[in-house]
Scaffold this active site. Sequence first.
Site, PDB file in Angstrom:
ATOM      1  CD  GLU A 161      -2.996  -0.871   2.347  1.00 48.37           C
ATOM      2  OE1 GLU A 161      -2.851   0.043   3.179  1.00 48.37           O
ATOM      3  OE2 GLU A 161      -3.959  -1.641   2.375  1.00 48.37           O
ATOM      4  CD  GLU A 206      -3.307  -5.615   4.258  1.00 48.95           C
ATOM      5  OE1 GLU A 206      -4.099  -4.756   4.706  1.00 48.95           O
ATOM      6  OE2 GLU A 206      -2.078  -5.478   4.249  1.00 48.95           O
TER       7      GLU A 206
HETATM    8  C1  FCB Z   1      -4.089  -1.777   5.795  1.00 48.15           C
HETATM    9  C2  FCB Z   1      -2.667  -2.102   6.226  1.00 48.15           C
HETATM   10  C3  FCB Z   1      -2.592  -3.162   7.297  1.00 48.15           C
HETATM   11  C4  FCB Z   1      -3.687  -2.987   8.331  1.00 48.15           C
HETATM   12  C5  FCB Z   1      -5.034  -2.843   7.678  1.00 48.15           C
HETATM   13  C6  FCB Z   1      -6.172  -2.705   8.651  1.00 48.15           C
HETATM   14  O1  FCB Z   1      -4.108  -0.506   5.246  1.00 48.15           O
HETATM   15  O2  FCB Z   1      -1.927  -2.572   5.113  1.00 48.15           O
HETATM   16  O3  FCB Z   1      -1.306  -3.134   7.851  1.00 48.15           O
HETATM   17  O4  FCB Z   1      -3.375  -1.933   9.151  1.00 48.15           O
HETATM   18  O5  FCB Z   1      -5.019  -1.739   6.831  1.00 48.15           O
END
Ligand code: FCB
Length: 440
Positions: A164, A348
């Site tokens: 990210e 994620e």
């Molecule tokens: C994302 C991050 C991860 C975590 C989630 C909730 O942006 O990559 O580390 O904090 O959010």
Amino acid sequence: MPSFPPDFLWGVSTAAYQIEGAVHEDGRGASIWDTFSHSPGRVRDGDTGDIACDHYHRWEEDVELLAELGVGAYRFSIAWPRVRPDGAGPVNGRGLDFYDRLVDGLLVRGIVPVPTLFHWDLPQALEDAGGWLARDTAERFAEYAAVVADRLGDRVARWITLNEPIVHLAQGYAFGTHAPGRELLMDALPAAHHLLLGHGLAVRALRARGAAEVMITNNCTPVWPASDGEADVAAAAVYDGFHNRLFLDPVLRGEYPPFAAALSDAGLVRDGDLDVIATPLDALGLNYYNPTRIKAADGGPMPFETVGIEGVPQTAFGWPVVPDGLREVLTGLRDRYAGALPPIYVTENGCSTVDIPAPDGRVHDGARIDYLDGHLRALHAAITEGVDVRGYFVWSLLDNFEWAEGYSQRFGLVRVDFDTQRRTPKDSFAWLRAVLSGRR
Ligand code: FCB
């Protein structure tokens, strides 16, 4: 649950600073998150990652949890300051040893390791030399990638360069809500170019060492204008450029989106940089949490403002729950990048909930089950619509240090009692295990 392709990769994700602790052990250097979390007022309740989930010492127990869950893959991140404590000087073999043991522990249990090389914990010494605003940091990143691949590349085939970068850029460099805490607004843009350059150089370093599958992980969001009015629609397009395109157009198309063209004018983009950045990828990592509603700025520092999304459930964090946004973002990427879009892994997806153990000691996190169930169905719909998605990773295995929110936001399938370090699988853990074994 509808059925996913047979070779679909199921996993969970974590990140080094959020779980490892042991910040002074075995030669680890300081990272920008050590500095930031120890600066008064930066993190909720003054929390730090000094101990976190103590995963550095308890990794075997955590790998057992992965095996019990039945995942085929584990995405974790490697702490750059463990491997090269001051970012530019000698390599710290003891730091590499930790990941060596972890990788072997995963492989023995048939779990595919998917390391991320940069999940925001830049060595502090590199920050002192300019951080990602300095072009040299990109070179240092590629060197570090090479060192890690030299050590683990015989057993690790899939790699993620950056996690990210847009969130790191926005929160760390533009608004200062994350480490390194700079508030440069649009002047943060040079850091974007150096992150991208570091990514491209690292892809080449990994490939030269035989990596089979290299990707970058971006956070993408469907952008919804707050109204049909011209100003809101235009602001939404700018936000889309900033959040979704800044780190994808250069990687997939070899060009910056129009709003970032000034980078070239400023002389930051040198001949050949965009070729390096656009080195072809084998896959793309996508982190999805929620859509974003945007209106034209009302005098604020940026040309857009976010507005709340009403009428949908919210996570404990206050993030809107819109499962179909995952389908929307996936089909949107396919429509935008077409043949230039590599296969996707959702690296994620998950939510924070208020998880209080019941008198029987169990954690009934039904809201997390609903969240994951809805998002998996939306993901399945996107695959049915023809988007090439190869895997899905839940954020996160464990409750952990949620950056500026400290330990106040619990994202884990497993509860962590931060006083005792006791791990308690939540109801969502049992639910996901049943999904993975085809029982749901
Ligand atoms: C994302 C991050 C991860 C975590 C989630 C909730 O942006 O990559 O580390 O904090 O959010």
